[in-house]
Design an enzyme around this catalytic site. Sequence first.
Site, PDB file in Angstrom:
ATOM      1  N   ARG A   1       0.810  -1.215   0.000  1.00 48.74           N
ATOM      2  CA  ARG A   1       0.000   0.000   0.000  1.00 48.74           C
ATOM      3  C   ARG A   1       0.842   1.262   0.000  1.00 48.74           C
ATOM      4  O   ARG A   1       0.298   2.365   0.002  1.00 48.74           O
ATOM      5  CB  ARG A   1      -0.812   0.007   1.298  1.00 48.74           C
ATOM      6  CG  ARG A   1      -2.274  -0.203   1.128  1.00 48.74           C
ATOM      7  CD  ARG A   1      -2.822  -0.309   2.532  1.00 48.74           C
ATOM      8  NE  ARG A   1      -4.179   0.061   2.580  1.00 48.74           N
ATOM      9  CZ  ARG A   1      -5.178  -0.828   2.690  1.00 48.74           C
ATOM     10  NH1 ARG A   1      -4.946  -2.102   2.727  1.00 48.74           N
ATOM     11  NH2 ARG A   1      -6.406  -0.398   2.765  1.00 48.74           N
TER      12      ARG A   1
ATOM     13  N   ARG B   1      -9.616   7.447   4.332  1.00 47.86           N
ATOM     14  CA  ARG B   1      -9.052   6.265   3.651  1.00 47.86           C
ATOM     15  C   ARG B   1      -8.876   6.556   2.161  1.00 47.86           C
ATOM     16  O   ARG B   1      -7.868   6.178   1.559  1.00 47.86           O
ATOM     17  CB  ARG B   1      -9.978   5.056   3.849  1.00 47.86           C
ATOM     18  CG  ARG B   1      -9.870   4.460   5.244  1.00 47.86           C
ATOM     19  CD  ARG B   1     -11.072   3.616   5.606  1.00 47.86           C
ATOM     20  NE  ARG B   1     -11.217   2.421   4.793  1.00 47.86           N
ATOM     21  CZ  ARG B   1     -12.353   1.715   4.733  1.00 47.86           C
ATOM     22  NH1 ARG B   1     -13.412   2.089   5.435  1.00 47.86           N
ATOM     23  NH2 ARG B   1     -12.404   0.645   3.991  1.00 47.86           N
TER      24      ARG B   1
HETATM   25  P1  AP5 Z   1      -8.509  -3.124   4.460  1.00 43.42           P
HETATM   26  O1  AP5 Z   1      -9.265  -4.082   5.270  1.00 43.42           O
HETATM   27  O2  AP5 Z   1      -7.539  -3.628   3.453  1.00 43.42           O
HETATM   28  O3  AP5 Z   1      -9.548  -2.107   3.838  1.00 43.42           O
HETATM   29  P2  AP5 Z   1      -9.606  -1.348   2.417  1.00 43.42           P
HETATM   30  O4  AP5 Z   1      -8.453  -1.485   1.506  1.00 43.42           O
HETATM   31  O5  AP5 Z   1     -10.020   0.017   2.779  1.00 43.42           O
HETATM   32  O6  AP5 Z   1     -10.632  -2.186   1.678  1.00 43.42           O
HETATM   33  P3  AP5 Z   1     -12.038  -2.709   2.085  1.00 43.42           P
HETATM   34  O7  AP5 Z   1     -11.891  -3.995   2.821  1.00 43.42           O
HETATM   35  O8  AP5 Z   1     -12.880  -1.666   2.725  1.00 43.42           O
HETATM   36  O9  AP5 Z   1     -12.624  -2.898   0.628  1.00 43.42           O
HETATM   37  P4  AP5 Z   1     -12.340  -4.007  -0.474  1.00 43.42           P
HETATM   38  O10 AP5 Z   1     -11.670  -3.426  -1.664  1.00 43.42           O
HETATM   39  O11 AP5 Z   1     -11.749  -5.246   0.125  1.00 43.42           O
HETATM   40  O12 AP5 Z   1     -13.831  -4.256  -0.889  1.00 43.42           O
HETATM   41  P5  AP5 Z   1     -14.840  -5.353  -0.330  1.00 43.42           P
HETATM   42  O13 AP5 Z   1     -14.709  -6.596  -1.134  1.00 43.42           O
HETATM   43  O14 AP5 Z   1     -14.722  -5.452   1.154  1.00 43.42           O
HETATM   44  O15 AP5 Z   1      -7.668  -2.147   5.422  1.00 43.42           O
HETATM   45  C1  AP5 Z   1      -8.257  -1.551   6.539  1.00 43.42           C
HETATM   46  C2  AP5 Z   1      -7.228  -0.744   7.284  1.00 43.42           C
HETATM   47  O16 AP5 Z   1      -6.167  -1.609   7.740  1.00 43.42           O
HETATM   48  C3  AP5 Z   1      -6.514   0.356   6.483  1.00 43.42           C
HETATM   49  O17 AP5 Z   1      -7.258   1.549   6.431  1.00 43.42           O
HETATM   50  C4  AP5 Z   1      -5.215   0.497   7.284  1.00 43.42           C
HETATM   51  O18 AP5 Z   1      -5.424   1.234   8.457  1.00 43.42           O
HETATM   52  C5  AP5 Z   1      -4.912  -0.947   7.679  1.00 43.42           C
HETATM   53  N1  AP5 Z   1      -4.067  -1.632   6.675  1.00 43.42           N
HETATM   54  C6  AP5 Z   1      -4.423  -2.707   5.917  1.00 43.42           C
HETATM   55  N2  AP5 Z   1      -3.428  -3.058   5.107  1.00 43.42           N
HETATM   56  C7  AP5 Z   1      -2.417  -2.203   5.332  1.00 43.42           C
HETATM   57  C8  AP5 Z   1      -1.127  -2.038   4.778  1.00 43.42           C
HETATM   58  N3  AP5 Z   1      -0.680  -2.829   3.795  1.00 43.42           N
HETATM   59  N4  AP5 Z   1      -0.351  -1.049   5.263  1.00 43.42           N
HETATM   60  C9  AP5 Z   1      -0.771  -0.232   6.262  1.00 43.42           C
HETATM   61  N5  AP5 Z   1      -1.993  -0.313   6.826  1.00 43.42           N
HETATM   62  C10 AP5 Z   1      -2.813  -1.295   6.360  1.00 43.42           C
HETATM   63  O19 AP5 Z   1     -16.235  -4.663  -0.735  1.00 43.42           O
HETATM   64  C11 AP5 Z   1     -16.696  -3.529  -0.055  1.00 43.42           C
HETATM   65  C12 AP5 Z   1     -18.231  -3.553  -0.074  1.00 43.42           C
HETATM   66  O20 AP5 Z   1     -18.687  -3.489  -1.418  1.00 43.42           O
HETATM   67  C13 AP5 Z   1     -18.807  -4.846   0.506  1.00 43.42           C
HETATM   68  O21 AP5 Z   1     -19.975  -4.553   1.197  1.00 43.42           O
HETATM   69  C14 AP5 Z   1     -19.102  -5.698  -0.731  1.00 43.42           C
HETATM   70  O22 AP5 Z   1     -20.152  -6.602  -0.540  1.00 43.42           O
HETATM   71  C15 AP5 Z   1     -19.449  -4.633  -1.762  1.00 43.42           C
HETATM   72  N6  AP5 Z   1     -19.093  -5.008  -3.134  1.00 43.42           N
HETATM   73  C16 AP5 Z   1     -18.004  -5.687  -3.554  1.00 43.42           C
HETATM   74  N7  AP5 Z   1     -18.017  -5.827  -4.893  1.00 43.42           N
HETATM   75  C17 AP5 Z   1     -19.147  -5.209  -5.333  1.00 43.42           C
HETATM   76  C18 AP5 Z   1     -19.728  -5.004  -6.628  1.00 43.42           C
HETATM   77  N8  AP5 Z   1     -19.139  -5.475  -7.738  1.00 43.42           N
HETATM   78  N9  AP5 Z   1     -20.874  -4.316  -6.704  1.00 43.42           N
HETATM   79  C19 AP5 Z   1     -21.490  -3.823  -5.579  1.00 43.42           C
HETATM   80  N10 AP5 Z   1     -21.003  -3.996  -4.324  1.00 43.42           N
HETATM   81  C20 AP5 Z   1     -19.834  -4.685  -4.205  1.00 43.42           C
END
Ligand code: AP5
Length: 188
Positions: free
Chosen positions: A88, A140
């Site tokens: 990231r 974020r």
């Molecule tokens: P992390 O858990 O990685 O969160 P993120 O990257 O913000 O991603 P999300 O999990 O929110 O989204 P996603 O892309 O996985 O989408 P999802 O499939 O869940 O990180 C959280 C925190 O941890 C960071 O802010 C940081 O603090 C820390 N961190 C993590 N890694 C780090 C690193 N490498 N370095 C430093 N800090 C770190 O889908 C989201 C929603 O959308 C769901 O409800 C899903 O059902 C829906 N959805 C999915 N696909 C679709 C679609 N095609 N159409 C409609 N809805 C959909």
Amino acid sequence: MQIILFGGPGAGKGTQAQKISQFYKIPHISTGDMLRETTQEKSPLAHKIKEIMQQGELVSDDLLKEIVGVRLEKSDCRDGFILDGYPRTLRQAHDLEDILKKSQKKIDMVLYFKVHEEELIRRLSQRGRADDTLETIKNRLSVYVSTTRPVLDFYQEKGLLYTVQGVGEIETVFEKIKGVITGICALS
Ligand code: AP5
């Protein structure tokens, strides 16, 4: 097959990682999930990580290198893995190179899920995870734009970047991903 899933918060990395993992039988490694698990512990470090995550900031590169390094050494990663949420930062991208060099592995592809900002906000606002408050979502996104998105150039230069339109039905996006993976495997 070593895959990185890349995209903004809410782009569908976790959702698609689960499907890829099931289909191709390789482990889904989510740094977000691993960090959330750590926050359940009762320690000053766990408390600190929880605070950082609730603000939507990034946890330190050094800690992530340690966590990811240990995880990728496990035997289930022998035939491949899906990295979700790592790297990231540019520093993390270089750290990952170091980690993989030790085990003589390399990344095969970086799948970038392209989803516009309004859709990301809409998805996260509906989900309700602890870091899905509007204020934290905005931070974020801002951290993603300033610090994470530049990592795309790193992989573009290596010729490993593949863009997938991440808007549409979850199954449709998955079909596109399978198409990209099949194409890459046919080339190698
Ligand atoms: P992390 O858990 O990685 O969160 P993120 O990257 O913000 O991603 P999300 O999990 O929110 O989204 P996603 O892309 O996985 O989408 P999802 O499939 O869940 O990180 C959280 C925190 O941890 C960071 O802010 C940081 O603090 C820390 N961190 C993590 N890694 C780090 C690193 N490498 N370095 C430093 N800090 C770190 O889908 C989201 C929603 O959308 C769901 O409800 C899903 O059902 C829906 N959805 C999915 N696909 C679709 C679609 N095609 N159409 C409609 N809805 C959909």
